[in-house]
Motif scaffolding. Structure first.
Motif, PDB file in Angstrom:
ATOM      1  N   VAL A   1       0.880  -1.017  -0.163  1.00 39.21           N
ATOM      2  CA  VAL A   1       0.125   0.141   0.030  1.00 39.21           C
ATOM      3  C   VAL A   1       0.984   1.232   0.179  1.00 39.21           C
ATOM      4  O   VAL A   1       1.961   1.460   0.790  1.00 39.21           O
ATOM      5  CB  VAL A   1      -0.932  -0.251   1.226  1.00 39.21           C
ATOM      6  CG1 VAL A   1      -1.698   1.342   1.200  1.00 39.21           C
ATOM      7  CG2 VAL A   1      -1.867  -1.039   1.299  1.00 39.21           C
ATOM      8  N   LEU A   2       0.614   1.933  -0.816  1.00 41.98           N
ATOM      9  CA  LEU A   2       1.399   3.254  -1.074  1.00 41.98           C
ATOM     10  C   LEU A   2       1.426   4.422   0.159  1.00 41.98           C
ATOM     11  O   LEU A   2       0.141   4.617   0.443  1.00 41.98           O
ATOM     12  CB  LEU A   2       1.105   4.035  -2.201  1.00 41.98           C
ATOM     13  CG  LEU A   2       1.377   3.333  -3.526  1.00 41.98           C
ATOM     14  CD1 LEU A   2       0.679   3.985  -4.811  1.00 41.98           C
ATOM     15  CD2 LEU A   2       2.683   3.010  -3.767  1.00 41.98           C
ATOM     16  N   GLU A   3       2.240   4.890   0.691  1.00 44.65           N
ATOM     17  CA  GLU A   3       2.256   5.683   1.708  1.00 44.65           C
ATOM     18  C   GLU A   3       2.068   7.156   1.216  1.00 44.65           C
ATOM     19  O   GLU A   3       1.638   7.902   2.019  1.00 44.65           O
ATOM     20  CB  GLU A   3       3.460   5.589   2.721  1.00 44.65           C
ATOM     21  CG  GLU A   3       3.478   4.025   3.253  1.00 44.65           C
ATOM     22  CD  GLU A   3       4.733   3.846   4.242  1.00 44.65           C
ATOM     23  OE1 GLU A   3       5.624   4.945   4.300  1.00 44.65           O
ATOM     24  OE2 GLU A   3       4.855   2.962   4.919  1.00 44.65           O
ATOM     25  N   GLU A   4       2.413   7.532   0.110  1.00 46.55           N
ATOM     26  CA  GLU A   4       2.404   8.565  -0.595  1.00 46.55           C
ATOM     27  C   GLU A   4       2.046   8.675  -1.888  1.00 46.55           C
ATOM     28  O   GLU A   4       2.299   7.722  -2.678  1.00 46.55           O
ATOM     29  CB  GLU A   4       3.831   9.244  -0.574  1.00 46.55           C
ATOM     30  CG  GLU A   4       4.715   9.522   0.844  1.00 46.55           C
ATOM     31  CD  GLU A   4       3.641  10.842   1.671  1.00 46.55           C
ATOM     32  OE1 GLU A   4       3.197  11.345   0.961  1.00 46.55           O
ATOM     33  OE2 GLU A   4       3.911  10.570   2.859  1.00 46.55           O
ATOM     34  N   ASP A   5       1.527   9.394  -2.608  1.00 48.91           N
ATOM     35  CA  ASP A   5       1.182   9.690  -3.961  1.00 48.91           C
ATOM     36  C   ASP A   5       2.500   9.481  -4.902  1.00 48.91           C
ATOM     37  O   ASP A   5       3.673   9.931  -4.390  1.00 48.91           O
ATOM     38  CB  ASP A   5       0.701  11.164  -4.293  1.00 48.91           C
ATOM     39  CG  ASP A   5      -0.886  11.357  -3.720  1.00 48.91           C
ATOM     40  OD1 ASP A   5      -1.147  10.277  -2.986  1.00 48.91           O
ATOM     41  OD2 ASP A   5      -1.488  12.074  -3.912  1.00 48.91           O
TER      42      ASP A   5
ATOM     43  N   HIS B   1      -3.368   3.618  -2.223  1.00 49.51           N
ATOM     44  CA  HIS B   1      -3.702   2.647  -3.335  1.00 49.51           C
ATOM     45  C   HIS B   1      -2.305   1.529  -3.521  1.00 49.51           C
ATOM     46  O   HIS B   1      -1.489   1.863  -2.803  1.00 49.51           O
ATOM     47  CB  HIS B   1      -3.876   3.560  -4.654  1.00 49.51           C
ATOM     48  CG  HIS B   1      -5.008   4.208  -4.842  1.00 49.51           C
ATOM     49  ND1 HIS B   1      -6.002   4.069  -6.078  1.00 49.51           N
ATOM     50  CD2 HIS B   1      -5.957   5.023  -3.877  1.00 49.51           C
ATOM     51  CE1 HIS B   1      -6.973   4.923  -5.772  1.00 49.51           C
ATOM     52  NE2 HIS B   1      -7.073   5.259  -4.404  1.00 49.51           N
ATOM     53  N   ARG B   2      -2.372   0.608  -4.548  1.00 44.56           N
ATOM     54  CA  ARG B   2      -1.263   0.035  -4.996  1.00 44.56           C
ATOM     55  C   ARG B   2      -1.069   0.139  -6.491  1.00 44.56           C
ATOM     56  O   ARG B   2      -1.894   0.444  -7.298  1.00 44.56           O
ATOM     57  CB  ARG B   2      -1.456  -1.418  -4.554  1.00 44.56           C
ATOM     58  CG  ARG B   2      -1.685  -1.717  -3.025  1.00 44.56           C
ATOM     59  CD  ARG B   2      -2.230  -3.251  -3.071  1.00 44.56           C
ATOM     60  NE  ARG B   2      -2.518  -3.609  -1.589  1.00 44.56           N
ATOM     61  CZ  ARG B   2      -1.573  -4.087  -0.706  1.00 44.56           C
ATOM     62  NH1 ARG B   2      -0.295  -4.547  -1.077  1.00 44.56           N
ATOM     63  NH2 ARG B   2      -2.206  -4.460   0.380  1.00 44.56           N
ATOM     64  N   ILE B   3       0.372  -0.032  -6.707  1.00 44.22           N
ATOM     65  CA  ILE B   3       0.736  -0.343  -8.243  1.00 44.22           C
ATOM     66  C   ILE B   3       0.717  -1.838  -8.551  1.00 44.22           C
ATOM     67  O   ILE B   3       1.381  -2.497  -7.779  1.00 44.22           O
ATOM     68  CB  ILE B   3       2.040   0.613  -8.406  1.00 44.22           C
ATOM     69  CG1 ILE B   3       1.800   1.986  -8.142  1.00 44.22           C
ATOM     70  CG2 ILE B   3       2.356   0.592  -9.984  1.00 44.22           C
ATOM     71  CD1 ILE B   3       3.064   2.708  -8.091  1.00 44.22           C
TER      72      ILE B   3
END
Length: 649
Positions: free
Chosen positions: A486-490, A593-595
């Motif tokens: 999970v992304l911690e920043e954009d 979100h996730r990539i």
């Protein structure tokens, strides 16, 4: 080529988006709320046969303002789809038939222009011989063949001398195939052409536009288009209507899989329907057939300001706007050269709100904003001398955050390339994996059970597929899946996505399809649906929590891994490198979100099937299609991943 429904009359296409129909679509959308005078009340319609230098006459429709108190600039569209008026689901020629709207949007109609629509050489009511993507440089022209730059020059000369009330300036625009004619028309441009806007311009059919992507044939779109777009004797008003191909089913996946080979598939068409299609299938590599039709190589001596327009989610011409913008920038100095990219499907900026695409929302009416605040001021400034703010070279919509951005150039110089690596247990990471030698992930690709490109039954190429939910694919055993924590920043990616894979196959050819995906959080809020007071059980609705939004996907036919001019087989079991460049994006993966990246070896029937055997695919027989074991390596010195330009803000 994909067929869009522009109106009840036209089934649009991969090459073809008719801007004349888009103007009417915009008018239809506002007709109830808009009580302005009709086109018939404001304009007088004329029809001309304008002579070219070789004696061929081009049919041209001109709408002149009835207010003669001032002079007006010309605003022109050149089209292969007919300049007739669409009424009663038919196309009509004649000065008594008026459209409900003219021009790119209501702002143009209200401001006042002399609108010009022209049937290009060899189409509909124009004389001459039509050519697919007219080669600019052709020394041995057949009788009736022309050059689009020269035809435009001769047309401008005639209009200036024969249409009263003009101010001596002309602008040209067009979407899709008319976008190509816009680009081709401004080479060695007439001095009276003061502004041009090629939109979704078909530029290089083989290199990422309508016909081939990564050397893979765009099957569904081209079959759909050419089954209806046929060569006709001219001048002619026919066909009055466009009809869709009758598949005999609503499921093109099963239809094409049943026929399997390109030979069997094209045998379902008539000789007339195959006439224009078959040359595009026969020329599977980037040979002179394609090179001669690449207009980008000739975009020189363009003396007019150019505003190129495209959509991030254009299933037909996602690459064309970038190729056009870059070619004009490289070959011409002194005039403004800008690019606009928004969150649109093919031509979606012309008449739609642009607030959403399929299940993905962009929050604001991007189409309306573009028409009013970008396109209209561009032509007003250069054709009427209206003052306005200086236009940035790149005006792009950043999806994810849903914000318009302006940059001094594209891609933005602030973007820095970083690599997302494939790691163990389906992980995707910015760090090189710590793996043992000869570590890989593998799957079995079966061309007789290909990975579909959408999860539902349809024919043609649904325009929402480019943001479609990929959860159906991520559960298949023949699709590799890698995703970040999970992304911690954009994370904002602005520019081209470039896969670099170390692969092997048990066959001698293979397709490698890479998809970049935005995975929504599991607690993503659901949209509020209208309350149904009935007692019946409603159908299930898609849940946006966990939605896997396709951001960009692109194939590479493996035999072209060393270049598109000369295919080369794989040595079974030998590790080889597959590197390629996908069309640009401007997307922010939000915090939370996730990539995700998915890798697969079929994408059907968006692209044709690879037999996974090195051969001339159009000549393949059913027995040539074979299963293959595909491996993607993540070993020391063989770290597979994707390079992305990350925007440093």
């Amino acid at each position: 080529m994909t067929r869009l429904k522009l109106s009840a009359l036209l089934c649009a296409s991969l090459l073809a988006f008719n801007p004349l129909s888009s103007a009417q679509a915009a008018a239809d959308a506002t007709e109830k709320a808009d009580s302005k005078p009709s086109v018939r009340e404001l304009y007088t319609k004329y029809e001309y046969q304008i002579p070219m230098r070789d004696g061929v006459h081009l049919f041209t429709v001109v709408y002149v303002p009835k207010d003669t108190s001032k002079a007006y600039p010309f605003l022109m569209v050149r089209t292969p789809y007919g300049s007739g008026v669409h009424d009663g689901e038919e196309s009509h020629y004649g000065v008594d038939f008026y459209p409900r709207s003219v021009g790119p949007s209501k702002e143009f109609e209200n401001s006042g222009y002399i609108f010009v629509n022209q049937d290009v050489r060899g189409r509909y009511m124009s004389e001459g011989k039509w050519q697919e993507m007219t080669p600019h440089a052709k020394s041995d022209r057949a009788p009736g063949e022309g050059n689009e730059s020269q035809d435009m020059y001769d047309t401008v000369e005639w209009l200036l001398k024969n249409v009263r009330g003009n101010n001596g300036k002309l602008g040209i625009w067009g979407i899709s195939y008319p976008g190509f004619y816009t680009s081709a028309s401004v080479i060695d441009s007439h001095p009276a052409i003061k502004a041009a806007s090629p939109q979704a311009p078909v530029t290089d059919l083989y290199m990422g536009d309508d016909s081939y992507h990564g050397g893979a044939f765009m099957l569904s779109a081209n079959f759909d288009f050419y089954s209806n777009f046929t060569a006709e004797k001219n001048p002619t008003r026919l066909p009055k209507t466009w009809s869709q191909f009758d598949y005999g089913t609503q499921d093109s996946y099963q239809y094409f899989l049943q026929h399997l080979t390109l030979g069997n598939i094209t045998a379902q068409l008539s000789d007339k329907q195959r006439e224009l299609l078959m040359p595009t299938i026969a020329h599977t590599s980037y040979d002179d057939f394609w090179k001669s039709r690449n207009i980008a190589a000739h975009l020189k001596n363009v003396k007019t300001p150019v505003l190129t327009v495209g959509g991030w989610y254009d299933a037909e011409d996602a690459q064309g706007p970038f190729t056009t913008y870059q070619a004009i920038k490289a070959n011409n100095k002194g005039s403004f050269n800008g690019i606009v990219m928004g969150p649109w499907a093919h031509g979606g900026w012309a008449g739609a709100e642009g607030k959403s695409l399929g299940n993905v929302s962009f929050d604001v009416k991007t189409g309306e904003y573009y028409r009013k605040n970008i396109l209209f001021p561009f032509f007003e400034q250069h054709l009427k001398g209206e003052k306005g703010k200086a236009r940035a070279e790149a005006t792009v919509f950043e999806t994810g955050t849903n914000i318009w951005r302006e940059y001094a150039s594209w891609p933005p110089q602030q973007a820095q390339n970083r690599t997302l690596y494939f790691s163990a247990n389906g992980k995707l990471s910015w760090k090189e994996p710590q793996e043992e030698f000869n570590t890989f992930d593998e799957y079995i690709s079966d061309p007789k059970k290909p990975v579909p490109f959408i999860s539902y039954v349809a024919t043609g190429v649904p325009r929402e597929y480019m943001v479609s939910d990929q959860r159906f694919a991520s559960t298949r055993p023949d699709v590799l899946v890698y995703q970040t924590d999970v992304l911690e920043e954009d994370v904002t990616i602005a520019g081209p996505v470039s896969p670099r894979l170390f692969v092997s196959t048990s066959g001698t050819d293979a397709d490698w399809v890479v998809k970049l995906i935005d995975v929504y959080p599991d607690d993503y809020p659901e949209r509020q649906a209208p309350r149904d007071r009935g007692s019946d059980v409603p159908p299930p609705s898609i849940k946006m929590a966990g939605y896997q939004q396709l951001v960009r996907g692109e194939p590479l036919r493996g035999k072209f891994r060393h270049g598109f001019e000369k295919p080369m087989p794989f040595a079974p079991g030998k590790v080889d490198t597959v590197s390629y460049r996908m069309p640009d994006i401007n997307h922010t993966f939000r915090r939370g979100h996730r990539i995700m990246v998915q890798v697969q070896s079929s994408w059907f029937p968006l692209i044709d099937l690879n037999p996974q055997k090195f051969m001339d695919i159009p000549k393949a027989n059913p027995d040539d299609f074979q299963k293959a074991t595909q491996r993607v390596y993540r070993s020391p010195g063989q770290y597979s991943g994707i390079s992305v330009p990350v925007l440093v803000k």
